[in-house]
Design a protein around this motif. Sequence first.
Motif, short mmCIF file in Angstrom:
data_model
loop_
_atom_site.label_atom_id
_atom_site.label_comp_id
_atom_site.label_asym_id
_atom_site.label_seq_id
_atom_site.Cartn_x
_atom_site.Cartn_y
_atom_site.Cartn_z
N PRO A 184 32.65 59.48 18.43
CA PRO A 184 31.55 60.23 19.06
C PRO A 184 31.86 61.70 19.35
CG PRO A 184 31.72 58.05 20.04
CD PRO A 184 32.88 58.18 19.10
N SER A 185 33.07 62.02 19.79
CA SER A 185 33.37 63.42 20.11
C SER A 185 33.35 64.27 18.84
CB SER A 185 34.73 63.53 20.80
OG SER A 185 35.72 62.94 19.98
N GLU A 186 33.75 63.67 17.70
CA GLU A 186 33.72 64.41 16.43
C GLU A 186 32.28 64.61 15.95
OE1 GLU A 186 37.80 62.89 14.31
OE2 GLU A 186 36.19 61.42 14.47
N VAL A 187 31.45 63.58 16.17
CA VAL A 187 30.03 63.72 15.79
C VAL A 187 29.42 64.87 16.57
CG1 VAL A 187 27.75 62.63 16.01
CG2 VAL A 187 29.68 61.32 15.10
N ARG A 188 29.72 64.90 17.85
CA ARG A 188 29.17 65.94 18.71
C ARG A 188 29.60 67.33 18.22
NH1 ARG A 188 27.04 66.05 24.10
NH2 ARG A 188 26.31 68.19 24.16
N ALA A 189 30.88 67.48 17.88
CA ALA A 189 31.38 68.78 17.42
C ALA A 189 30.73 69.17 16.09
CB ALA A 189 32.90 68.72 17.27
N ALA A 190 30.53 68.21 15.19
CA ALA A 190 29.94 68.52 13.89
C ALA A 190 28.46 68.89 14.03
CB ALA A 190 30.10 67.33 12.94
N VAL A 191 27.76 68.21 14.95
CA VAL A 191 26.35 68.57 15.19
C VAL A 191 26.27 69.99 15.75
CG1 VAL A 191 24.32 68.04 16.64
CG2 VAL A 191 25.49 66.19 15.43
N ASP A 192 27.17 70.30 16.67
CA ASP A 192 27.22 71.68 17.20
C ASP A 192 27.43 72.69 16.07
OD1 ASP A 192 26.99 70.72 19.77
OD2 ASP A 192 29.11 71.01 20.32
N LEU A 201 23.88 58.15 19.47
CA LEU A 201 23.52 58.74 20.77
C LEU A 201 24.22 60.08 20.98
CD1 LEU A 201 23.62 55.44 22.90
CD2 LEU A 201 21.58 56.66 22.11
N ALA A 202 25.48 60.18 20.53
CA ALA A 202 26.21 61.46 20.65
C ALA A 202 25.47 62.55 19.88
CB ALA A 202 27.63 61.31 20.13
N ALA A 203 24.95 62.19 18.70
CA ALA A 203 24.25 63.19 17.88
C ALA A 203 22.98 63.68 18.56
CB ALA A 203 23.92 62.61 16.51
N ILE A 204 22.22 62.76 19.16
CA ILE A 204 20.98 63.24 19.80
C ILE A 204 21.29 63.99 21.10
CG2 ILE A 204 19.46 61.55 18.68
CD1 ILE A 204 19.16 60.33 21.56
N GLU A 205 22.36 63.61 21.78
CA GLU A 205 22.76 64.40 22.96
C GLU A 205 23.16 65.81 22.53
OE1 GLU A 205 25.54 62.19 25.48
OE2 GLU A 205 24.45 60.38 24.93
N GLY A 206 23.68 65.93 21.31
CA GLY A 206 24.05 67.24 20.79
C GLY A 206 22.87 68.04 20.25
N GLY A 207 21.70 67.39 20.11
CA GLY A 207 20.52 68.13 19.67
C GLY A 207 19.81 67.56 18.45
#
Length: 381
Positions: A184-192, A220-226
């Motif tokens: 999840p933390s990597e998904v979040r960074a890639a979406v950013d 969920l991490a991706a949608i939290e990231g936008g």
Amino acid sequence: MTQRARIFLFDTTLRDGQQTPGVDFSLAEKIDIAAKLDALGIDFIEGGYPGANPVDTAFFAERRTAKAKFTAFGMTKRAGVSASNDPGLAALLSAKADAICFVAKAWDYHVHVALGCTLDENLENVSASVAAAKARGFEPLVDCEHFFDGWKANPDYALSVAKAAFGAGARWVVLCDTNGGTQPSEVRAAVDAAIDAGIPGDRLGIHAHNDTGQAVANSLAAIEGGARQIQGTLNGIGERCGNANLTTLIPTLALKPFYAERFEIGVPIRAIQNLTRLSKGFDEMLNRAPDAQAPYVGQSAFATKAGIHASAIVKEPKTYEHVPPETVGNRRRVMVSDQGGKSNFLAELGHRGIEVDKADPRLDTLIALVKEREAEGYAPS
Ligand SMILES: [Zn+2]
């Protein structure tokens, strides 16, 4: 009240879900499943790969949804031919669909090894295919295959594929965790990174696989990231460990206050009350044993065995339940068991419409009998 962001749900049960070993939908089954997903309130229903096999070609001979966007899946055009001269693309563009989801390789290594074309040719194939679909009136989407692994290996190239799709007019640029190993933390960074590269979050989607048990968490991490689109399948079917499970994501998005306060989905609350039945019916169609421990819809999702929990649950269900079972069409089960006390038996008898006094001596006889049977190997149900 602040405005909630709309999350679009994209179901790929009939396309990626069909990669599950032993799953092969007939035309009649595809029509039936598409109708059920449409009634549920899913935004996009990806039906398969027209031109690739007779069932999918027949499925796309007419529109199969009333509300959801009926979506065809296929490859971008090949290198060395124009969009108008590519037979695969022509078959895709003749589908009776509302949207076309192209798969594009976003990992430079795969472009070299699997496509055998240059990195620039791959970008040109993406742009030309998206433009051709758009010109024919389809809503274009691009699944950026191996996006997360590609982003780790060569971030500039992975992002240039996403940007080529967006620049050519793709409504959705979908970041795919094709191998399912991303956290999840990597998904979040890639979406950013994708948003920083100029692709707005409301044009980004996530396609997650469950190889480390994180497909739902990654979505969920991706949608939290936008990101604003989630791709998944009914009961999480899919190759290897499956795809993101929409049967878990839908109630989580709609019923968990953290998400429900921030986001809205097209699936109404009353349709969620039918989710357990839908999930079971789907397993029956596939001739698969339902997963008793599936979140929300499993037979054990609201079951309790221990006596001390059971007496608390009967008095005040909230003590041991994270949501009321009826919100997803499931029910509370108090298991009669070796560890259970009298309250389990009383609750289960009550559920069956039998009122028994706690002091009734027949109750002790019944408990002794059930425990004896359990010791012989009978299981409560
Ligand atoms: Zn996939």
